[in-house]
Motif scaffolding. Sequence first.
Motif, PDB file in Angstrom:
ATOM      1  N   ARG A  58       7.671   7.491   9.130  1.00  0.00           N
ATOM      2  CA  ARG A  58       6.822   7.567   7.928  1.00  0.00           C
ATOM      3  C   ARG A  58       6.372   9.005   7.683  1.00  0.00           C
ATOM      4  N   GLU A 101       0.392   6.568   5.587  1.00  0.00           N
ATOM      5  CA  GLU A 101       0.970   5.384   6.214  1.00  0.00           C
ATOM      6  C   GLU A 101       1.257   5.630   7.691  1.00  0.00           C
ATOM      7  N   HIS A 124       5.155  10.231   4.086  1.00  0.00           N
ATOM      8  CA  HIS A 124       4.115   9.206   3.929  1.00  0.00           C
ATOM      9  C   HIS A 124       3.091   9.371   5.053  1.00  0.00           C
TER      10      HIS A 124
END
Length: 251
Positions: free
Chosen positions: A150, A158, A155
């Motif tokens: 991630r 996340e 991200h």
Amino acid sequence: MSDPLRPRASLRTAVVWEVLRDALDRRVKAAGRDALEVLDTGGGSGKFAVPLARLGHRVTVVDPSPNALFALERRAAEAGVADLVRGVQGDAHGLFDVVERDGYDLVLCHGVLEYVEDPAESVRNAVAALRPSGTLSLLAAGLGGAVLARALAGHFTEARQALADPAGQWGAGDPLTRRFTAEQLSGLVTDAGLAVTAVHGVRVFADLVPGVLVDAEPGAIDALLRLEAAAAEVPAFHSVATQLHVLAERG
């Protein structure tokens, strides 16, 4: 006949196949017979079951999906091992509604614990299906690999969520219910009464290396396979593996 566990094994499964092949060889010698009884819980369409049957072993696949079991039947027939593969509808929770206890030399529990409500119960059931000298092969999603993936995808929130979440989920869209560390998986196994004989990191690099690099360089796939095999047994890499594989036997 060529070995179905080597050249055609993908980058995603090569390490597990190598470990299983060695475990099968040891179990065959210990049992004094060529054909073993294998149980594949959550075995789906037979990614592991059919190659095992091609080696002459009798494999029972338990899976909740009728579609997966239909695909298993077709794959086994196409491979010429329909007589060695049996599919039954069921799940890890009600395992002994469809199979017997203490009946298997090898039990595979691959890709199951990420989805079940009670992972400890599923491991206990898998262990209870083993013969006294049986072997358990446990494969589950690794926490560190998900965090790293991630983060590398940009991200970051996340990634932090997965790291902080007790179940290792990165958000509402996460397809998995939970992920594990090597210590957590080993603990589930030992709590169920088995001794861990090996822990391997699976897909340490394969999910991170851009496919274009693998495709463009001659011999890259073989080199990456060798790298995966070399890193699999190094504990430092377990924390970043996409999956973790635990092999265990009765003490």
